[in-house]
Design a protein around this motif. Structure first.
Motif, PDB file in Angstrom:
ATOM      1  N   GLU A 149       0.849  -1.194   0.000  1.00 40.95           N
ATOM      2  CA  GLU A 149       0.000   0.000   0.000  1.00 40.95           C
ATOM      3  C   GLU A 149       0.883   1.241   0.000  1.00 40.95           C
ATOM      4  O   GLU A 149       1.764   1.372   0.834  1.00 40.95           O
ATOM      5  N   PRO A 150       0.634   2.154  -0.929  1.00 46.24           N
ATOM      6  CA  PRO A 150       1.429   3.395  -0.924  1.00 46.24           C
ATOM      7  C   PRO A 150       1.113   4.217   0.325  1.00 46.24           C
ATOM      8  O   PRO A 150      -0.028   4.287   0.767  1.00 46.24           O
ATOM      9  N   LEU A 151       2.149   4.804   0.890  1.00 49.57           N
ATOM     10  CA  LEU A 151       2.004   5.656   2.061  1.00 49.57           C
ATOM     11  C   LEU A 151       2.482   7.052   1.715  1.00 49.57           C
ATOM     12  O   LEU A 151       3.285   7.235   0.798  1.00 49.57           O
ATOM     13  N   PRO A 152       2.017   8.044   2.442  1.00 53.46           N
ATOM     14  CA  PRO A 152       2.480   9.413   2.159  1.00 53.46           C
ATOM     15  C   PRO A 152       3.991   9.515   2.380  1.00 53.46           C
ATOM     16  O   PRO A 152       4.545   8.865   3.259  1.00 53.46           O
ATOM     17  N   SER A 153       4.631  10.322   1.568  1.00 54.45           N
ATOM     18  CA  SER A 153       6.079  10.521   1.710  1.00 54.45           C
ATOM     19  C   SER A 153       6.390  12.008   1.605  1.00 54.45           C
ATOM     20  O   SER A 153       5.545  12.807   1.224  1.00 54.45           O
ATOM     21  N   LEU A 154       7.629  12.341   1.937  1.00 51.72           N
ATOM     22  CA  LEU A 154       8.054  13.730   1.856  1.00 51.72           C
ATOM     23  C   LEU A 154       8.244  14.147   0.405  1.00 51.72           C
ATOM     24  O   LEU A 154       8.713  13.361  -0.414  1.00 51.72           O
TER      25      LEU A 154
END
Length: 89
Positions: free
Chosen positions: A60-65
């Motif tokens: 699952e993609p997660l938020p990143s900087l």
């Protein structure tokens, strides 16, 4: 592959590090866990997709900087890139 104190000494020499007895015990335990995981990989590949899905989590993609946020915490940045010390001559 069996991990032994002799193999650990060889790894220390190759990495040019010296470990305390406590660090050696922790490293041996970590390496044994890694090797057990690697040894289990062929079993996962041979298992049917349904069985393997039961062992693996969904990706699952997660938020990143963003680039700008990441560079704000970098020790050095140049032209939108991380600047790191030269390693090779």
């Amino acid at each position: 592959m069996e991990l032994s104190p002799e193999l650990l000494r060889k790894l220390e020499a190759l990495a040019k590090i010296r470990l305390s007895p406590e660090e050696e015990a922790l490293l041996l335990a970590d390496l044994k866990g890694i090797l057990e995981f690697v040894d289990a990989l062929p079993q996962v590949e041979e298992a049917g997709e349904e069985e393997a899905q039961g062992r693996l989590r969904e990706d699952e993609p997660l938020p990143s900087l963003g680039q700008e946020e990441a560079l704000q915490v970098a020790p050095e940045a140049e032209e939108g890139l991380f600047r790191v010390p030269k390693v090779l001559e």
